[in-house]
Design a protein around this motif. Structure first.
Motif, short mmCIF file in Angstrom:
data_model
loop_
_atom_site.label_atom_id
_atom_site.label_comp_id
_atom_site.label_asym_id
_atom_site.label_seq_id
_atom_site.Cartn_x
_atom_site.Cartn_y
_atom_site.Cartn_z
N LEU A 44 0.73 -1.27 0.04
CA LEU A 44 -0.09 -0.17 0.00
C LEU A 44 0.98 1.28 0.08
N ALA A 45 2.04 1.21 0.75
CA ALA A 45 2.77 2.35 0.75
C ALA A 45 3.52 2.78 -0.70
N ILE A 48 0.94 4.30 -2.66
CA ILE A 48 0.82 5.80 -2.46
C ILE A 48 2.18 6.56 -2.69
N LYS A 51 1.94 7.42 -6.51
CA LYS A 51 0.86 8.33 -6.83
C LYS A 51 1.38 9.78 -6.36
N ALA A 52 2.03 9.99 -5.28
CA ALA A 52 2.53 11.15 -4.83
C ALA A 52 3.61 11.65 -5.77
N ILE A 302 4.87 7.28 5.36
CA ILE A 302 4.16 7.54 4.26
C ILE A 302 2.66 7.66 4.57
N LEU A 303 2.08 6.95 5.28
CA LEU A 303 0.64 7.05 5.50
C LEU A 303 0.47 8.23 6.57
N ARG A 305 0.83 11.30 6.76
CA ARG A 305 0.93 12.57 5.92
C ARG A 305 -0.03 13.51 6.15
#
Length: 364
Positions: A44-45, A48, A51-52, A302-303, A305
């Motif tokens: 999942l990280a 993300i 996408k970032a 990461i999450l 944020r």
């Protein structure tokens, strides 16, 4: 069996006189849960991060995204490789004599345990150093910290971790099967030789050094952000300050809590030699605590944020009815504006430039 005379059967001596009794169902459950949670969270990280990177192709964030991606990918492969070997050992009823006659699997397992243990700690310290430079010296960071330099640092960190992991093999000291018969590592039972002690102390010292560097750099970064926030009357960067302070606290707490038991246990075994009273259950508990760091790394880096903190603030403010921070602050550009504030505060002619800007705009 005499393991000292037969290198192919190294470590099998612990199989006959093992004092560690772990329930198979619970151990398999822990291994599967840790591996699944690590794979899911790191996957999942990675999504993300991709996408970032597509949304923010800024030079100021390129180095952080590259380091964070390397950390997440390292954790992901660590869970895949170590978890798969551990599940295979449990599925084979921990019968090492049957499937590990040449000691190849144990050597691979030990190398992976050392590499995927030290490499995330090294990467965490490098990320802390990069953040510290980016906040304290933003101009130097924007001009000198290029992607090529970051890739060189990543290569050096990985090669150093590989060297530490291969050191026992190069010295013809094979990794040992531990008392629980579920994993391989340095020799932790009846440690009498200086070289066996050296490997344990080297692993612990490098881990503590990485944590100390992370703690020191994160402390400097947090203090710098607070000083810039209180000195500057502008609203730029407040969102970034709040976000960074939360991340720094989480990073330091998770790393220290998860890794300290295992590093302290290995250091005590190395210092006390054969007089160590560390039990197999204690070592397994410390190992599982260290495994949680690789599971929580993506959630911390990461999450946790700005978007998550914003939603968390909405929930807490709605429940408590207290408005401490205006929500429109979250809409401002975080990293870019924070770097501008820090650069302006460092510049000796910043006050003149700020005062002249309105005059120039009026002349236009």
């Amino acid at each position: 069996m005499n393991s000292s005379k037969s290198p192919g059967l190294a470590g099998f001596g612990v199989l006959k006189n093992s004092t560690c009794h772990t329930e198979k169902k619970i151990s398999v459950f822990f291994s599967i849960i840790f591996m699944t949670a690590g794979i899911l969270s790191n996957s999942l990280a990675i999504v993300i991060l991709m996408k970032a990177y597509q949304r923010f192709r800024q030079k100021s964030k390129a180095s952080f995204l590259l380091l964070a991606s390397s950390l997440v990918v390292t954790d992901l492969f660590g869970h895949l490789i170590n978890g798969a070997i551990a599940v295979f050992v449990y599925a084979s009823d921990k019968d090492w004599i049957r499937f590990n006659q040449s000691n190849i699997l144990c050597s691979v397992f030990g190398i992976c345990m050392v590499f995927f243990g030290l490499c995330p700690l090294f990467l965490g310290s490098v990320m802390a150093v990069e953040r510290c430079i980016g906040v304290t010296k933003p101009i130097f960071h924007s001009t000198k910290m290029t992607s090529r330099h970051v890739k060189m640092m990543l290569t050096m960190v990985c090669l150093f971790a590989v060297l530490i992991a291969l050191l026992p093999i190069l010295r013809f000291r094979p990794y040992q099967i531990q008392a629980s018969r579920t994993w391989c590592f340095y020799k932790t039972e009846h440690v009498e030789d200086w070289e066996d002690r050296f490997y344990l102390l080297l692993f612990s010292c490098l881990g503590f050094l990485a944590l100390a560097i992370s703690f020191l750099c994160n402390a400097v970064t947090g203090i710098t952000l607070l000083r810039v926030k209180f000195k500057s009357q502008q609203r730029q960067g407040r969102s970034h300050h709040f976000e960074m302070i939360i991340q720094l606290l989480a990073i330091m707490c998770v790393s220290c809590i998860c890794w300290s038991p295992f590093l302290v246990t290995m250091a005590r075994i190395g210092i006390n030699e054969g007089r160590s009273k560390e039990t197999c259950e204690t070592i397994l508990f410390a190992l599982r605590m260290a495994t949680w760091n690789q599971i929580l790394d993506p959630w911390v880096y990461i999450l946790l944020r700005k978007a998550v903190l914003k939603n968390l603030y909405k929930i807490t403010s709605g429940c408590c009815g207290v408005h401490v921070i205006n929500l429109h602050m979250w809409e401002l550009s975080s990293i870019k504006n924070s770097l501008k504030v820090a650069a302006i505060s460092e510049s000796p002619g910043s006050s003149k430039q700020i005062n002249l800007q309105p005059l120039s705009s009026m002349g236009q």
